[in-house]
Design an enzyme around this catalytic site. Structure first.
Site, mmCIF file in Angstrom:
data_model
loop_
_atom_site.group_PDB
_atom_site.id
_atom_site.type_symbol
_atom_site.label_atom_id
_atom_site.label_comp_id
_atom_site.label_asym_id
_atom_site.label_seq_id
_atom_site.Cartn_x
_atom_site.Cartn_y
_atom_site.Cartn_z
ATOM 1 C CD GLU A 76 -3.210 -4.651 -7.237
ATOM 2 O OE1 GLU A 76 -1.873 -5.048 -7.241
ATOM 3 O OE2 GLU A 76 -3.492 -3.500 -6.841
ATOM 4 C CG ASP A 77 -4.600 -7.243 -3.637
ATOM 5 O OD1 ASP A 77 -4.023 -7.385 -4.696
ATOM 6 O OD2 ASP A 77 -4.409 -6.683 -2.879
#
Length: 702
Positions: A76-77
């Site tokens: 996700e990051d």
């Protein structure tokens, strides 16, 4: 010692050296991936995945869960794709990371929809691998521990979501320690002043109680020694949020809640639990009705223990829980304890793990049946706050249901088909209403009939999410079939104006009209007509478009039998009954509403064939219809009884009655009676006129 080395040292107590090295490798990979990223508090971002892994290590989770915890924010990051994780760490770990990543916030119109959609995704992820939810819970726990750095509004939003969803899930999975911490941290973030006040009061009370607690503890230890029973006696503290909830729900003062002294006795095996119970019952008198055996009948989340309440010295109530070490571990860590007790050759889910899988399977079934995500989360929230009752099937099997469950909930718990065809029930061999709340120990038998269908009124009293979801689903199906049937009748009536019928319309024309309205099947079009979303005469013209564009004639009317079900209703404003001249008003989404021809509420639609359909009563019309009567009569003693007696004598029922005095002598009674038709109504009015003092009887119309 660097943090990862400290964690590795802890892991080496229960994981092999190769497994610990794999966790280490996942940490270094995450450290590189998050390089340069910082948390809101200013710390390096990698401290968060490390803390999440540390929480899972406390629960003795397996190495794959710990690796997923280290990597849970990487997809996700940092933009690293799932395929890269598959190559580095294998399919299982990548799937876990992907599952956790998908549970992050998305943008929706409202927070309620966002929460509901996220929960649906969580259910799907849990079904694939239940460890996904454990990593997610650990992630949420660390976020809750570091909540202070966020703004007040965001802090309260996250705390509310934690109390509403994550704490109940932890409880449902039997994870007591995590639930308690979620609740106390959520309480502190939502109500900081209340939390601090209760915390200070608990500290003061603990100091005052120290001596009594010590005395009770010593007497319990001495009792176990006398009976040669090995066991550990532990004092039990109530946590802040549970004190707060009890004060609010039971309206008790802080002093009343803290008056109870609670202890836990942990022993080596189940047999000893019952022997300890006998010993403590000899030491202090037990309180009748307060003994619960959750060892023989575990709670829905797998919790096992013996509970009893005793009268201690000076009449002080003492709550005691007796359990084995394995039960203690299960009570604190729930499903996570499965990995602690799982030997290398055991892959069969048992105890808490099997129950959790069963619950997840039920959640998925609800999801398939629910109309939308908000309806789904409403059902699941009901399921997440169970306070169980245990009932028996006629064959002696035990079923666990939430408190307040009825025979209908029981029927759906047995099987969906049993619920759908249920018509009556016997509780302890006696016929009982379907709406009666079940009590623990009852034997419940369901009477079903083929062809029976769920009643919409059941939604008013069912408690379980499964029952609610299946009833709604069955009613939607029933509504659809009835809408299709009504739609066909309306379309045939419209086509009759062109001196043709549905059978005579070619399949090519039907396909062309379906394509025009972007529909796949003819039933969908019929359902739309039946629900009032499309006009029958417009569809008739489209079907016969090649034969000219004439408007159908309005001769002939649609016959109403009174058994049309959910898609046909009777207007409350004019309460039509068989014998009254009637019109049908098509209301979008509701189907047809039957009004009297003279009803003022449809005056503006009466000449509009888009909205109104001429109706007539079929010869074989059946059912009971409500009529409101206004009766003026002299005030006299026993007036209600006189009216009820007269209505009963005419074979009718009173549905509603209200009365007001015009002056000291005259009373005006509003009476709603159910009758079969106008002839039956006339009979009821004749009986009422025979009551002395009646001056006026009027049928109330709009």
């Amino acid at each position: 010692m660097p943090a990862i080395d400290a964690l590795a040292a802890r892991l080496s107590t229960y994981l092999s050296e190769d497994q610990v090295n794999l966790v280490r490798r996942a940490y270094y990979y995450a450290e590189q991936a998050h390089d340069g990223q910082r948390r809101r508090s200013g710390e390096a971002y990698v401290t968060h995945p490390l803390a999440v892994a540390s929480i899972l290590a406390d629960m003795h989770m397996d190495h794959q869960s710990l690796m997923a915890a280290m990597l849970h924010d990487v997809i996700e990051d940092t933009g690293i794709p799932k395929d890269a994780l598959v190559k580095q760490f294998g399919e299982t770990v990548a799937e876990l990371v992907d599952g956790v990543s998908k549970l992050t916030q998305m943008n929706f119109e409202t927070k309620a929809v966002a929460q509901a959609e996220n929960f649906q995704k969580m259910a799907m992820a849990m079904a694939r691998d239940i460890r996904v939810i454990l990593v997610k819970l650990a992630d949420r726990l660390h976020n809750m521990r570091t909540l202070e750095v966020l703004s007040g509004e965001k802090r309260r939003r996250i705390a509310k979501e934690t109390l509403e969803i994550y704490a109940p899930i932890a409880n449902r999975l039997g994870m007591h320690n995590m639930r308690v911490e979620f609740e106390d941290l959520g309480f502190k973030a939502m109500h900081p002043m209340r939390s601090e006040r209760i915390r200070a009061a608990v500290r003061r009370a603990r100091g005052n109680r120290k001596e009594i607690v010590h005395k009770i503890e010593q007497s319990l230890i001495a009792c176990l020694e006398r009976e040669s029973l090995g066991g550990e006696v532990l004092g039990r503290e109530k946590h802040l949020y549970s004190i707060y909830k009890k004060m609010r729900s039971k309206r008790k003062s802080f002093g009343e809640i803290m008056d109870v002294y609670a202890f836990r006795i942990v022993v080596d095996k189940v047999d000893t639990c019952y022997r300890v119970l006998g010993a403590v019952h000899n030491l202090y008198k037990p309180l009748p009705g307060r003994f619960k055996d959750y060892i023989a009948i575990p709670k829905a989340n797998g919790y096992q223990s013996l509970h009893t309440t005793l009268f201690g010295m000076h009449g002080v109530p003492i709550e005691i829980q007796i359990r084995t070490r394995e039960m203690e571990e299960m009570a604190n860590n729930g499903i996570a304890a499965h990995w602690l007790y799982k030997s290398s050759n055991e892959d069969v889910p048992r105890g808490t793990h099997a129950r959790a899988r069963e619950w997840v399977r039920g959640v998925l079934e609800m999801q398939e049946r629910a109309g939308n995500s908000l309806e789904f989360i409403e059902s699941v929230k009901i399921d997440l706050f169970p306070d169980e009752v245990y009932v028996f099937t006629p064959k002696g099997s035990i079923m666990e249901l939430p408190k307040g469950s009825t025979a209908v909930d029981f029927a759906y718990a047995v099987h969906t088909d049993v619920g759908n065809t249920c018509i009556a029930c016997r509780i302890n061999r006696r016929l009982a209403p379907l709406s009666q709340a079940l009590e623990s120990g009852s034997t419940v038998e369901i009477v079903s009939a083929p062809g029976a269908r769920p009643n919409p009124a059941w939604l008013n009293f069912v408690v379980t999410g499964k029952a609610r979801t299946h009833i709604r689903h069955a009613l939607k199906q029933q509504r659809r079939s009835e809408s299709i049937s009504l739609g066909e009748r309306l379309l045939n009536k419209a086509l009759a104006g062109f001196e043709t019928s549905l059978e005579q319309v070619s399949q090519e024309r039907i396909r062309a009209v379906l394509a025009e309205y972007q529909m796949d099947v003819f039933e969908d079009l019929m359902e739309d007509i039946g629900l009032g979303n499309r006009m029958a005469y417009v569809i008739a013209r489209r079907l016969l478009a090649s034969d000219g564009d004439e408007t159908p004639q309005s001769e002939g009317s649609l016959a109403i039998r009174g058994t049309e079900g959910l898609v046909l209703s009777y207007a409350r404003c004019c309460s039509p009954i068989p014998g009254d001249p009637i019109l049908g008003h098509l209301s979008a989404g509701k189907g047809m509403v039957v009004h009297q021809e003279t009803c003022r509420n449809i005056a503006e639609f009466r000449q509009n064939p888009d909205k109104c359909v001429p109706l007539s009563w079929a010869r074989d019309v059946s059912g009971e219809f409500n009529v409101e009567l206004r009766i003026e009569l002299e005030h006299q003693r026993g007036l209600i009884a006189l009216l009820a007696g007269s209505v009963n004598a005419a074979d009718a029922n009173i549905e509603k009655i209200s009365m007001d005095e015009r002056d000291g002598r005259v009373s005006v009674v509003q009476l709603v009676v159910s009758v079969h038709d106008r002839v039956h109504l006339a009979r009821v009015i004749r009986k009422l006129r025979k009551i002395g003092g009646v001056s006026h009887i009027t049928r109330v119309k709009a």
